[in-house]
Scaffold this motif. Structure first.
Motif, PDB file in Angstrom:
ATOM      1  N   UNK A  13       0.831  -1.203   0.000  1.00 14.45           N
ATOM      2  CA  UNK A  13       0.000   0.000   0.000  1.00 14.45           C
ATOM      3  C   UNK A  13       0.867   1.255   0.000  1.00 14.45           C
ATOM      4  N   UNK A  14       1.951   1.244   0.766  1.00 18.41           N
ATOM      5  CA  UNK A  14       2.834   2.414   0.834  1.00 18.41           C
ATOM      6  C   UNK A  14       3.479   2.695  -0.522  1.00 18.41           C
ATOM      7  N   UNK A  15       3.906   1.659  -1.221  1.00 17.34           N
ATOM      8  CA  UNK A  15       4.531   1.867  -2.530  1.00 17.34           C
ATOM      9  C   UNK A  15       3.522   2.395  -3.544  1.00 17.34           C
ATOM     10  N   UNK A  16       2.323   1.845  -3.528  1.00 15.46           N
ATOM     11  CA  UNK A  16       1.283   2.323  -4.444  1.00 15.46           C
ATOM     12  C   UNK A  16       0.871   3.753  -4.084  1.00 15.46           C
ATOM     13  N   UNK A  17       0.831   4.040  -2.792  1.00  9.09           N
ATOM     14  CA  UNK A  17       0.496   5.395  -2.359  1.00  9.09           C
ATOM     15  C   UNK A  17       1.509   6.399  -2.891  1.00  9.09           C
ATOM     16  N   UNK A  18       2.781   6.071  -2.810  1.00 10.82           N
ATOM     17  CA  UNK A  18       3.816   6.966  -3.317  1.00 10.82           C
ATOM     18  C   UNK A  18       3.664   7.195  -4.815  1.00 10.82           C
ATOM     19  N   UNK A  19       3.293   6.155  -5.544  1.00  8.30           N
ATOM     20  CA  UNK A  19       3.072   6.304  -6.986  1.00  8.30           C
ATOM     21  C   UNK A  19       1.881   7.231  -7.276  1.00  8.30           C
ATOM     22  N   UNK A  20       0.847   7.129  -6.438  1.00  7.19           N
ATOM     23  CA  UNK A  20      -0.325   7.989  -6.615  1.00  7.19           C
ATOM     24  C   UNK A  20       0.024   9.433  -6.288  1.00  7.19           C
ATOM     25  N   UNK A  21       0.639   9.661  -5.133  1.00  4.44           N
ATOM     26  CA  UNK A  21       0.985  11.017  -4.701  1.00  4.44           C
ATOM     27  C   UNK A  21       2.004  11.647  -5.641  1.00  4.44           C
ATOM     28  N   UNK A  22       2.950  10.834  -6.126  1.00  2.37           N
ATOM     29  CA  UNK A  22       3.996  11.339  -7.011  1.00  2.37           C
ATOM     30  C   UNK A  22       3.555  11.530  -8.448  1.00  2.37           C
ATOM     31  N   UNK A  23       2.342  11.105  -8.789  1.00  2.00           N
ATOM     32  CA  UNK A  23       1.825  11.319 -10.136  1.00  2.00           C
ATOM     33  C   UNK A  23       2.091  10.201 -11.114  1.00  2.00           C
ATOM     34  N   UNK A  24       2.799   9.157 -10.682  1.00  3.53           N
ATOM     35  CA  UNK A  24       3.035   8.023 -11.574  1.00  3.53           C
ATOM     36  C   UNK A  24       1.721   7.311 -11.893  1.00  3.53           C
ATOM     37  N   UNK A  25       0.806   7.348 -10.926  1.00  2.00           N
ATOM     38  CA  UNK A  25      -0.549   6.849 -11.142  1.00  2.00           C
ATOM     39  C   UNK A  25      -1.488   8.053 -10.979  1.00  2.00           C
ATOM     40  N   UNK A  26      -1.744   8.796 -12.055  1.00  2.00           N
ATOM     41  CA  UNK A  26      -2.544  10.025 -11.952  1.00  2.00           C
ATOM     42  C   UNK A  26      -4.028   9.726 -11.736  1.00  2.00           C
ATOM     43  N   UNK A  27      -4.816  10.758 -11.390  1.00  2.00           N
ATOM     44  CA  UNK A  27      -6.259  10.576 -11.194  1.00  2.00           C
ATOM     45  C   UNK A  27      -6.917   9.907 -12.393  1.00  2.00           C
ATOM     46  N   UNK A  28      -7.870   9.028 -12.101  1.00  2.00           N
ATOM     47  CA  UNK A  28      -8.687   8.302 -13.075  1.00  2.00           C
ATOM     48  C   UNK A  28      -7.930   7.161 -13.756  1.00  2.00           C
ATOM     49  N   UNK A  29      -6.649   6.946 -13.328  1.00  2.50           N
ATOM     50  CA  UNK A  29      -5.901   5.794 -13.830  1.00  2.50           C
ATOM     51  C   UNK A  29      -6.362   4.541 -13.091  1.00  2.50           C
ATOM     52  N   UNK A  30      -6.470   3.448 -13.828  1.00  4.67           N
ATOM     53  CA  UNK A  30      -6.872   2.196 -13.187  1.00  4.67           C
ATOM     54  C   UNK A  30      -5.716   1.658 -12.354  1.00  4.67           C
ATOM     55  N   UNK A  31      -6.011   1.285 -11.109  1.00  4.68           N
ATOM     56  CA  UNK A  31      -5.006   0.683 -10.240  1.00  4.68           C
ATOM     57  C   UNK A  31      -4.636  -0.693 -10.794  1.00  4.68           C
ATOM     58  N   UNK A  32      -3.368  -1.101 -10.661  1.00  9.54           N
ATOM     59  CA  UNK A  32      -3.010  -2.445 -11.119  1.00  9.54           C
ATOM     60  C   UNK A  32      -3.952  -3.496 -10.528  1.00  9.54           C
ATOM     61  N   UNK A  33      -4.272  -4.477 -11.315  1.00  8.84           N
ATOM     62  CA  UNK A  33      -5.194  -5.516 -10.870  1.00  8.84           C
ATOM     63  C   UNK A  33      -4.587  -6.315  -9.727  1.00  8.84           C
ATOM     64  N   UNK A  34      -5.430  -7.075  -9.061  1.00  7.05           N
ATOM     65  CA  UNK A  34      -4.937  -7.906  -7.964  1.00  7.05           C
ATOM     66  C   UNK A  34      -3.880  -8.886  -8.447  1.00  7.05           C
ATOM     67  N   UNK A  35      -4.103  -9.453  -9.626  1.00 11.12           N
ATOM     68  CA  UNK A  35      -3.111 -10.395 -10.186  1.00 11.12           C
ATOM     69  C   UNK A  35      -1.796  -9.677 -10.476  1.00 11.12           C
ATOM     70  N   UNK A  36      -1.876  -8.435 -10.995  1.00  9.98           N
ATOM     71  CA  UNK A  36      -0.658  -7.677 -11.306  1.00  9.98           C
ATOM     72  C   UNK A  36       0.093  -7.302 -10.035  1.00  9.98           C
ATOM     73  N   UNK A  37      -0.642  -6.911  -8.998  1.00 10.52           N
ATOM     74  CA  UNK A  37       0.000  -6.591  -7.717  1.00 10.52           C
ATOM     75  C   UNK A  37       0.699  -7.823  -7.170  1.00 10.52           C
ATOM     76  N   UNK A  38       0.047  -8.953  -7.249  1.00  8.31           N
ATOM     77  CA  UNK A  38       0.635 -10.200  -6.766  1.00  8.31           C
ATOM     78  C   UNK A  38       1.927 -10.511  -7.520  1.00  8.31           C
TER      79      UNK A  38
END
Length: 250
Positions: A13-38
């Protein structure tokens, strides 16, 4: 991928949060799927699911039925200014709550008699079951609900007077200070407490939030000669406002 000693789901969660806050995952971008996170983080399905739950609870992502989980656009916080200043001629309750000069809102209200529950009775220094006038307000700006407020006034003070209904009569919408002055009560003090809590389902729905979204609550009580004459709760989403106080120095 190097992580600390946190539980696995929090590290993800912390790594994904940093990507969101840092703009690597901008608003309205789909979060990686559960399989992709795994796959990327080398964790189990359970860990991937719990990490997504953390981000949803923080309001950073939202689920869309049949589509997946997406990064939420974060609103720019406005200031909810609290001040001892009163504009000449009084003001409506929601004019006092509006955050800044750029927010020009409209509101609707409804008033109803009710028996005071213990929390309200304690705030108004009356007995539980005593009658109060409850008024609910909904404030909209640009067509969207931004603030909710509920006020209570003891009918032992205002009952059978021209100011019994805050939004009706000769002083409709003039604010607590002016209305109380009209029945011989001089408001000379106000107390406020600011807190946060999980929003009730109906609150977050009305405010356009998501289940579990936190709300900011300003609990305010007006006093006249030490006697409470009105108490109210102002509620908004916690990521939407910062409370700013501007107080006179004597």
């Amino acid at each position: 991928m190097a992580f600390g000693d946190q539980p696995a789901y929090l590290r993800v969660a912390d790594d994904l949060r940093q990507k969101i806050v840092g703009g690597e995952l901008p608003p309205h971008t789909r979060l990686p799927s559960q399989a992709r996170i795994r796959e990327v983080y080398g964790v189990s399905d359970t860990v991937a699911l719990e990490a997504r739950k953390v981000l949803m609870a923080e309001g950073l992502v939202e689920g869309r039925s049949g589509s997946g989980t997406y990064v939420r656009a974060q609103p720019e916080p406005r200031r909810l200014v609290r001040s001892g200043f009163r504009a000449p001629g009084g003001s409506t309750p929601f004019r006092q709550e509006q955050a800044d000069e750029q927010m020009h809102g409209t509101w609707e209200s409804s008033s109803e008699r009710e028996a005071a529950g213990r929390p309200v009775a304690d705030r108004l220094d009356i007995a539980p079951g005593d009658e109060v006038m409850r008024t609910r307000y909904v404030l909209r700006s640009a067509g969207e609900v931004v603030l909710l407020s509920t006020s209570w006034e003891p009918l032992a003070l205002t009952g059978r007077t021209p100011v019994m209904l805050p939004e009706e009569g000769p002083l409709a919408g003039r604010g607590v200070v002016e209305r109380m002055a009209a029945i011989g009560l001089t408001v000379d003090n106000v107390a406020e407490e600011v807190g946060a809590r999980p929003g009730l389902a109906e609150e977050t729905l009305a405010l356009g939030g998501v289940p579990g979204h936190g709300v900011l609550v300003i609990s305010r009580t007006f006093f006249a000669g030490g006697r409470p004459v009105e108490t109210a709760d102002v509620v908004t989403l916690s990521d939407r406002y910062r409370v700013a106080y501007r107080l006179p120095v004597k």
